[in-house]
Design a protein around this motif. Structure first.
Motif, PDB file in Angstrom:
ATOM      1  N   UNK A 290      37.969  53.836  37.585  1.00 26.25           N
ATOM      2  CA  UNK A 290      37.620  52.522  38.121  1.00 26.25           C
ATOM      3  C   UNK A 290      37.157  51.619  36.975  1.00 26.25           C
ATOM      4  N   UNK A 291      37.938  50.580  36.698  1.00 25.35           N
ATOM      5  CA  UNK A 291      37.599  49.676  35.604  1.00 25.35           C
ATOM      6  C   UNK A 291      37.925  48.237  35.979  1.00 25.35           C
ATOM      7  N   UNK A 292      37.147  47.342  35.403  1.00 31.13           N
ATOM      8  CA  UNK A 292      37.346  45.902  35.560  1.00 31.13           C
ATOM      9  C   UNK A 292      37.394  45.300  34.164  1.00 31.13           C
ATOM     10  N   UNK A 293      38.415  44.529  33.904  1.00 31.48           N
ATOM     11  CA  UNK A 293      38.552  43.823  32.624  1.00 31.48           C
ATOM     12  C   UNK A 293      38.476  42.337  32.902  1.00 31.48           C
ATOM     13  N   UNK A 294      37.530  41.660  32.256  1.00 36.65           N
ATOM     14  CA  UNK A 294      37.388  40.217  32.455  1.00 36.65           C
ATOM     15  C   UNK A 294      37.280  39.539  31.099  1.00 36.65           C
ATOM     16  N   UNK A 295      37.608  38.264  31.084  1.00 40.35           N
ATOM     17  CA  UNK A 295      37.346  37.509  29.873  1.00 40.35           C
ATOM     18  C   UNK A 295      38.322  36.391  29.613  1.00 40.35           C
ATOM     19  N   UNK A 296      38.030  35.690  28.529  1.00 42.67           N
ATOM     20  CA  UNK A 296      38.947  34.689  27.998  1.00 42.67           C
ATOM     21  C   UNK A 296      39.976  35.459  27.182  1.00 42.67           C
ATOM     22  N   UNK A 297      41.116  35.708  27.783  1.00 44.07           N
ATOM     23  CA  UNK A 297      42.156  36.490  27.125  1.00 44.07           C
ATOM     24  C   UNK A 297      43.125  35.589  26.370  1.00 44.07           C
ATOM     25  N   UNK A 298      42.921  34.289  26.471  1.00 46.10           N
ATOM     26  CA  UNK A 298      43.591  33.293  25.624  1.00 46.10           C
ATOM     27  C   UNK A 298      45.114  33.323  25.686  1.00 46.10           C
TER      28      UNK A 298
END
Length: 263
Positions: free
Chosen positions: A144-152
């Motif tokens: 179970x993983x969540x990836x968030x961010x400004x991936x540009x």
């Protein structure tokens, strides 16, 4: 559980609107990018005063910086260095439900989409390639993983205001989209926002400061993302882009992205 991501472009300068977001939208966990603050000057006390006592930060003076701000306990704090640089672009922590949350800030890449003449663009491509290879080698797709961010990177045609006009503009070039897609497929990441918004619908999270009337021109791009691994897909409840934040006092050029999960 409500998770948000926001490239804030200086957390100290824009703390008032961060506070506004947290309180108005009842955010449980907020991931910030481009905090532009060394850890010793991060406004920890200001966050604690409004109920966000659990913080994982990794910052530097004037540039980059990532943070996870939470009113839920965090564990297993991690800092990951990419491309042999220590430039504060990737941290992770574990949420109470056992999901591992990654806050990532992919390099913007400069203006010239040619790695042979633009080191910033090469760094961006290398960064994405490294992540593409790292996910399946260091993590399981069953986790179970969540990836968030400004991936540009704005990968889809409707993630930019004009697909044809931006094909040679950094953030939407074919090579970036190809590498971005490969990273997404590496362990089967699910785009949590497009899970709710059809691919044929325009969707933006960034509008340039150069655009004085950003609403009228609406020349935006979707640079900010929230992904989940397959085990969390069934827990997705809702997604929202807070466009109005672009008009808040001293705004960032990015706006917050929110995803709600079943607990």
């Amino acid at each position: 559980m409500r998770i948000a991501t926001w490239n804030i472009n200086s957390v100290r300068l824009r703390f008032p609107i961060v506070k506004r977001l947290l309180q108005k939208h009842k955010i449980d966990v907020l991931c910030l990018q481009e905090t532009k603050s060394p850890d010793e000057f991060f406004p920890l006390d200001d966050f604690k005063k409004i109920g966000y006592e659990h913080v994982h930060i990794h910052g530097m003076k004037s540039y980059n910086g990532v943070a996870i701000i939470s009113r839920l306990p965090l564990s297993s704090h991690e800092i990951h260095h990419r491309c042999k640089k220590q430039d504060c672009r990737h941290i992770a922590a574990t949420l109470p439900n056992g999901a591992e949350l990654h806050c990532v800030y992919i390099p913007a890449g400069g203006d010239i989409p040619d790695p042979a003449v633009n080191d910033k663009f090469k760094h961006k491509l290398d960064f994405v390639d490294e992540l593409r290879d790292w996910w399946p080698s260091a993590r399981s797709a069953k986790k179970k993983m969540i990836l968030v961010g400004d991936l540009n990177i704005a990968p889809l045609e409707n993630d930019v205001w004009s697909h044809k006009q931006l094909l040679k503009i950094v953030s939407h070039t074919p090579i970036e989209v190809e590498k971005f897609t490969a990273m997404q497929k590496s362990i089967g990441w699910v785009d949590a926002v497009r899970h709710f918004v059809p691919d044929d619908e325009k969707l933006f999270t960034w509008w340039s400061y150069r655009n004085q009337d950003w609403r009228a021109s609406n020349r935006g791009r979707r640079l900010d993302h929230i992904w989940v691994t397959k085990p969390l897909e069934k827990t997705l409840k809702r997604a929202e882009v807070i466009m109005d934040a672009r008009d808040w006092p001293t705004p960032s050029d990015h706006v917050p992205v929110i995803v709600d999960f079943e607990k």
